[in-house]
Design an enzyme around this catalytic site. Structure first.
Site, PDB file in Angstrom:
ATOM      1  N   SER A 168       0.792  -1.232   0.000  1.00  0.00           N
ATOM      2  CA  SER A 168       0.000   0.000   0.000  1.00  0.00           C
ATOM      3  C   SER A 168       0.823   1.281   0.000  1.00  0.00           C
ATOM      4  CB  SER A 168      -0.951   0.017   1.209  1.00  0.00           C
ATOM      5  OG  SER A 168      -2.003  -0.886   1.002  1.00  0.00           O
TER       6      SER A 168
ATOM      7  N   SER B  98      -5.752   3.244   4.537  1.00  0.00           N
ATOM      8  CA  SER B  98      -5.316   2.354   3.461  1.00  0.00           C
ATOM      9  C   SER B  98      -6.500   1.606   2.862  1.00  0.00           C
ATOM     10  CB  SER B  98      -4.259   1.362   3.978  1.00  0.00           C
ATOM     11  OG  SER B  98      -3.397   0.979   2.935  1.00  0.00           O
TER      12      SER B  98
ATOM     13  N   LYS C  38      -0.057   3.814  -2.602  1.00  0.00           N
ATOM     14  CA  LYS C  38      -1.088   4.853  -2.508  1.00  0.00           C
ATOM     15  C   LYS C  38      -0.505   6.264  -2.418  1.00  0.00           C
ATOM     16  CE  LYS C  38      -4.676   1.864  -0.521  1.00  0.00           C
ATOM     17  NZ  LYS C  38      -3.991   0.595  -0.273  1.00  0.00           N
TER      18      LYS C  38
ATOM     19  N   LYS D 173       2.981   6.462   5.439  1.00  0.00           N
ATOM     20  CA  LYS D 173       2.155   5.431   4.788  1.00  0.00           C
ATOM     21  C   LYS D 173       2.687   4.063   5.170  1.00  0.00           C
ATOM     22  CE  LYS D 173      -1.295   4.083   2.514  1.00  0.00           C
ATOM     23  NZ  LYS D 173      -1.377   3.003   3.513  1.00  0.00           N
TER      24      LYS D 173
END
Length: 573
Positions: free
Chosen positions: A360, A417, A363, A522
């Site tokens: 992820s 997420s 992203k 993140k």
């Protein structure tokens, strides 16, 4: 409480490792003197106590981080520590009962006849004991017992004075004096405390039992040497055999008795000593115990090595300090890079140019591409079946048919997420998903990345790959977006979903934790990528980018980040 709970959980595997190495060493030293095997057991048991204490002190600064990273387990931590405290309390109560027995036995005992006290004093002088050791009689014992720390004494069943020959009884008394000379009573008390604190681990009980058995063998060896080179071993063996014929009596673990351990094994070793181990075998335990201590604490983590720089990272690498100046920390993540964004210097790296899945962390690129397109943030998006994950079948809090603004979808994708929100952002991009992929590829080229590939917006696909070095560049680029910094630097927020506010929380539990100043963050996880983390933090006033790829678990990822932050803070001082 949380730090001690994590330390106890970690000790489950650490104790198994210590026990395995101790078993190997004991097997190698089976022909050596009992003193060597006793030392191995004592060091191993000391490690068993030291490891959780060390980990508790090490994890205490990150207690908040650990308690929030794994909420289901962290919620059970008070119950786990409470159960441990109850068990330890019961074990300590058992120890207290043993000490009460010792005190009561002292009070009930009577002085031995003067001629036997004289025999005991003569043996004590030959052993080099300067402390007075009284010999006292107690009717309901099965054999001699040594007890006491500052005022040691030997308790003797009165019946033995008439039932055993003088030379055999002297052998048993010599055995108890050997315990007194070695301060075995103190060691035995400390051993009992370790048993109480770590009662839940079978390795501790096994080591403790072996320690007591080897302690008796050491006392046998000392007493045999004291009694004479030629027949000392035989006299001691005959005394133990005579003792084994007597009915058993109750003696708590806090007392040291001649009838402890495996009597048959002790008799065999006294009558037929095995050849002593060679010198290299005697040196091996110290080396292996030292190596085991390091391996257990580092959990097999390799020392970071500076990798070869890619073309993209060449500019930063040329300014990097020499390898000796880089941070060398026992982190768990397989691919690591830490960059001082103010100077471009690489502060730490480990296999930072290997191309691996990034989960992820994708992203961050998704968010940058969406923001670059300058689309209406208030436009309503509807989650459809096309947004459902059919690759990993990941869970989602967003049902099909849910409506939210593009900005809300962006916040959910970055903070929680949320894969369906990220998929909706790509699906509604100009030109659809194909247009989104083209825009991402253009962004990758614009950033000068040559080893990054993105196939879809969520990171669920293992085809989304990059390197730690290039992820650091992506994170630094994301930090230039005020919206990304605003969204990812808060612990929680409320976003409108279906016209109602919904609270969302940052998947990086370090955000908002005490001592952390995180500006961009993140996290990511897939089975192929492992646990990943990319973030920009402030070290004092200097921005630093940290990228961790493929850690073994959330707790390890957290611990890696805490280690790095602690080391950076020390450098700043």
């Amino acid at each position: 409480m949380n730090a001690w709970g994590w330390a106890l959980l970690n000790f489950v595997w650490q104790g198994a490792v210590v026990g395995g190495v101790a078993a190997l060493l004991l097997a190698l030293l089976r022909g050596a003197s009992a003193r060597w095997r006793y030392a191995v057991c004592a060091v191993a048991l000391g490690l068993c106590l030291g490891l959780p204490l060390w980990q508790c002190l090490d994890l205490a600064p990150a207690e908040v981080e650990f308690s929030t990273e794994l909420p289901p387990l962290a919620e059970q931590m008070p119950a786990l520590v409470g159960a441990w405290a109850l068990g330890t309390g019961l074990m300590l109560a058992r120890l207290a009962l043993g000490l009460a027995w010792v005190a009561r036995a002292r009070r009930r005992s009577t002085p031995a006849p003067a001629d036997w006290q004289a025999r005991l004093d003569a043996l004590a002088r030959r052993l080099g004991l300067r402390r007075p050791v009284p010999l006292r009689l107690l009717p309901d014992l099965a054999g001699p017992v040594a007890l006491g720390v500052l005022r040691p004494c030997v308790l003797l069943p009165a019946a033995l004075l008439s039932r055993l020959p003088v030379d055999l009884l002297e052998a048993l008394l010599a055995h108890e004096l050997a315990h007194v000379r070695r301060w075995d009573y103190v060691a035995n008390l400390l051993q009992s405390v370790v048993e109480a604190l770590l009662f839940f681990h079978p390795v501790v009980w096994w080591l403790s039992a072996r320690l007591r058995a080897e302690r008796e063998l050491v006392a046998d060896e000392i007493s045999a040497e004291l009694l004479g080179q030629h027949d000392g071993g035989r006299r001691m063996a005959l005394a133990l055999h005579a003792l084994s014929e007597l009915p058993p009596g109750h003696t708590p673990n806090v007392a040291l008795a001649a009838h402890g351990g495996d009597l048959l094994r002790r008799i065999e070793r006294l009558l037929a000593p095995r050849p002593q181990a060679t010198g290299w075998k005697l040196a091996l335990p110290a080396l292996l115990i030292a190596a085991t201590s390091f391996v257990v604490q580092a959990k097999g983590r390799d020392t970071a090595e500076p990798p070869a720089a890619t073309a993209t990272a060449a500019a930063a690498a040329k300014d990097a300090p020499p390898p000796a100046q880089q941070l060398r920390l026992p982190v768990n993540a397989k691919h690591v890079v830490v960059v001082d964004d103010a100077t471009g210097k690489v502060l730490m790296s480990r296999d930072a140019d290997a191309v691996v899945p990034i989960a992820s962390l994708t992203k961050l690129l998704t968010a940058m591409v969406v923001l670059d397109a300058k689309l209406d943030p208030n436009e309503k998006l509807r989650i459809t079946n096309d947004d459902v994950d059919t690759l990993k079948h990941s869970k989602s809090r967003v049902r099909v048919g849910t409506q939210m603004t593009r900005l809300a979808a962006l916040e959910m994708a970055l903070m929680e997420s949320e894969n369906r929100a990220a998929a909706a952002l790509a699906r509604t991009f100009p030109g659809g998903e194909a247009g989104f992929v083209k825009a991402v590829q253009a962004k990758i080229r614009a950033l000068g990345l040559s080893r990054t590939a993105i196939a879809e917006p969520t990171g669920l696909s293992p085809a989304n790959t990059s390197t730690a070095t290039e992820m650091a560049a992506i994170t630094a680029a994301a930090a230039r977006y005020g919206e990304i910094e605003r969204i990812t630097s808060v612990k929680k927020a409320k976003v409108p979903v279906d016209g109602r506010p919904r609270e969302i929380r940052n998947t990086n539990r370090l955000v908002g934790a005490k001592g952390w100043d995180i500006r961009v963050s993140k996290t990511g996880y897939t089975e192929e990528a492992g646990r990943c983390l990319a973030m920009r933090i402030l070290n004092g006033k200097r921005p630093v980018t940290v990228v961790l790829l493929d850690a073994d678990g959330s707790a390890q990822r957290l611990r890696d980040a805490a280690l790095i932050r602690k080391s950076l803070a020390k450098q700043a001082l």
